[in-house]
Scaffold this active site. Structure first.
Site, PDB file in Angstrom:
ATOM      1  N   LYS A 106      19.013  19.351   8.482  1.00  0.00           N
ATOM      2  CA  LYS A 106      18.770  18.093   7.937  1.00  0.00           C
ATOM      3  C   LYS A 106      20.200  17.344   7.899  1.00  0.00           C
ATOM      4  O   LYS A 106      20.161  16.014   8.319  1.00  0.00           O
ATOM      5  CB  LYS A 106      18.308  18.197   6.509  1.00  0.00           C
ATOM      6  N   GLU A 149       5.707   4.779   0.694  1.00  0.00           N
ATOM      7  CA  GLU A 149       6.075   5.213   1.873  1.00  0.00           C
ATOM      8  C   GLU A 149       5.641   4.046   2.916  1.00  0.00           C
ATOM      9  O   GLU A 149       4.416   3.542   2.757  1.00  0.00           O
ATOM     10  CB  GLU A 149       5.445   6.315   2.324  1.00  0.00           C
ATOM     11  N   LEU A 167      -7.630  -2.078  -4.387  1.00  0.00           N
ATOM     12  CA  LEU A 167      -8.982  -2.030  -4.591  1.00  0.00           C
ATOM     13  C   LEU A 167      -9.646  -1.896  -2.863  1.00  0.00           C
ATOM     14  O   LEU A 167     -10.832  -2.414  -2.782  1.00  0.00           O
ATOM     15  CB  LEU A 167      -9.498  -3.327  -5.038  1.00  0.00           C
ATOM     16  N   ALA A 213     -11.826   0.030  -0.565  1.00  0.00           N
ATOM     17  CA  ALA A 213     -12.377   1.413  -0.709  1.00  0.00           C
ATOM     18  C   ALA A 213     -12.208   2.115   0.718  1.00  0.00           C
ATOM     19  O   ALA A 213     -11.693   1.613   1.704  1.00  0.00           O
ATOM     20  CB  ALA A 213     -13.842   1.135  -0.785  1.00  0.00           C
ATOM     21  N   GLY A 214     -12.334   3.412   0.545  1.00  0.00           N
ATOM     22  CA  GLY A 214     -12.104   4.250   1.842  1.00  0.00           C
ATOM     23  C   GLY A 214     -12.570   5.669   1.515  1.00  0.00           C
ATOM     24  O   GLY A 214     -13.292   6.022   0.879  1.00  0.00           O
ATOM     25  N   CYS A 273       2.254  11.815  -3.482  1.00  0.00           N
ATOM     26  CA  CYS A 273       2.394  11.300  -4.754  1.00  0.00           C
ATOM     27  C   CYS A 273       1.234  11.451  -5.848  1.00  0.00           C
ATOM     28  O   CYS A 273       1.399  12.046  -6.866  1.00  0.00           O
ATOM     29  CB  CYS A 273       3.245   9.921  -4.973  1.00  0.00           C
TER      30      CYS A 273
END
Ligand code: UGA
Length: 437
Positions: free
Chosen positions: A40, A149, A246, A248-249, A256
């Protein structure tokens, strides 16, 4: 411009550390960033980013002279007094946060130095107190991370607030950290270490609660013929509720929310307190990921030998992060029902490859949709809104789409010949006359 700006040390150049290092360099600070993974460090030293985060490549290139990447803690201690700890704290088997990497860093800091340890890693409340007890000479400041992110650089540069926790004796260290963030103009909240640690955990848990709440509302909307988009819009105008988070899904994912909600639940449990609400938040989220499978079963009967295309794999758009992505549960459940799964994601294919056993990874959305009996929109990447849906319908064995993020325009899909169903959306369409058998 950079003359006079204090050097900053960053330990751990994962997603949080790399954004922190690059942004402080952009603000004119010399930054020494250390990671124990040599690969890295060498790619970052060549200017190659190790994660997909909008704007980060440009920041690294523009500030390469101010940024030093190293594997040696000595390089960092030689130059920097203010040290941001950004190592990860993954969940342990018990659901508590694994603090071994944090502990390893603390052990590397010299006794009797003038260093200030600034904790950015998400740690359970009480961690700062424990470290201060073990290392009374070490100045300690809690400065939790609130970046998202996909918009992390933007969030760093324009914070809603910066929380700085310092206990008696470390006021000056707290002032020094506050000074670093002052140019950004966000509200600076000064508090004690334990409260700062709790602000972080409570914020993530509250946002996760909002999502699980609206997902349950969506499920009820389906039963009563209401549209969760309309409901959330109407609720969100109340200033006390607010419109964000709010949507929806098919559930929240990422590195996190799942981890922090579980860690807060465990933290409470370890003190003997049963945080009931969080149990429900977690369970709703787990079930929500699976709801799409029920919808497909409802429409197709059996999924045995059916081909299902997943559009999007990352836990949200603008990232290649696959941690706790809903796509992982969904793919496995679909396979469990006997379906063949094909998938496409604009940036997360490499990250997904080792995680999705037996899933056919395709190099375009149309290739994934070819011959499919159903498609599921998993991640709301903008390119899916631009797709030629008429062409897509003609490629599929059966033009059925479950929109797991309520992202696509139902009318466009229906006009293109799709049977369309969202989550809690009143617009679930029956097959149009043209496509009905
Ligand atoms: C989250 C927090 O938003 C940040 O403030 C915090 O700094 C970060 O965790 C962290 O602890 O480091 P992040 O995980 O990047 O940030 O992602 P979010 O944008 O919060 O989205 C999390 C998940 O919730 C995604 O899967 C997203 O699709 C889902 N979500 C979000 C919904 O399902 N509905 C919504 O309305 C919003």
């Amino acid at each position: 411009m950079s003359e006079g700006k204090e050097a900053i040390g960053v330990i751990g150049v994962g997603w949080v550390g790399l954004v922190t290092a690059s942004c402080f360099a952009e603000l004119g600070h010399p930054v020494v960033a250390r990671d124990i993974v040599a690969e890295k460090v060498s790619s970052l030293s060549r200017g190659e980013t190790t994660i997909h985060e909008p704007g980060l490549d440009e920041l690294l290139a523009r500030n390469s002279e101010r940024l030093t990447f190293t594997t040696e803690i000595g390089d960092l201690l030689e130059r920097a007094r203010l040290i941001f700890v950004c190592v990860d704290t993954p969940p342990t088997r018990s659901g508590d946060a694994d603090l071994s990497r944090v502990r390893a860093v603390v052990e590397e800091l010299p006794e009797g130095g003038d260093q200030v340890l600034i904790m950015k890693s998400t740690v359970p409340a009480g961690t700062g107190e424990a470290i201060r007890r073990e290392r009374p000479g070490l100045a300690y400041v809690s400065c939790p991370e609130f970046l998202k992110e996909g918009t992390a650089v933007e969030d760093f540069m324009h914070p809603d607030r910066v929380v700085i926790g310092a206990d008696p004796g470390d006021e000056e260290a707290g002032d020094a950290v506050a000074g670093l963030y002052e140019p950004l103009g966000g509200e600076i909240v000064r508090t004690d270490v334990a409260s700062s640690e709790m602000i972080k955990l409570a914020s993530n848990a509250f946002l996760a609660t909002k999502i699980s709440f609206v997902n349950e509302i969506a499920n009820v909307c389906e039963e009563v013929g209401a549209d969760v988009g309309e409901v959330a819009g109407g609720m969100g105008l109340d200033q006390r509720i607010g419109s964000s988070f709010l949507r929806a899904g098919i559930g929240y994912g990422g590195s996190c929310f799942p981890k922090d909600v579980s860690a807060l639940k465990m933290l409470a449990g370890n003190t003997g307190y049963h945080f009931q609400l969080l149990n429900a938040v977690i369970e709703v989220n787990e079930l929500q990921k699976r709801r799409v499978v029920q919808k497909l079963l409802g429409r197709l009967g059996s999924l045995v030998d059916k081909r299902v295309a997943l559009l999007g794999l990352a836990f949200k758009p603008q990232t290649d992060d696959m941690r706790e992505a809903s796509s992982l549960v969904l793919a496995a459940r679909l396979q469990g029902e006997g379906a063949g799964v094909a998938a496409y994601d604009p940036v997360a294919m490499d990250a997904a490859r080792d995680l999705l056993d037996g899933v056919e990874l395709c190099d375009s959305p149309l290739a994934a949709l070819e011959g499919a009996d159903a498609a599921v929109l998993v991640t709301e990447w903008p390119e899916f809104a631009e797709l030629d849906w008429v062409e897509a319908a003609s490629r599929m064995a059966q033009p059925l789409l479950i929109d797991g993020r309520n992202f696509l325009d139902a009318d466009t899909l229906t006009a293109a010949g799709f049977e369309y169903e969202g989550i809690g959306r009143a617009t679930a369409s029956a097959p149009s006359a043209a496509t009905a058998e």
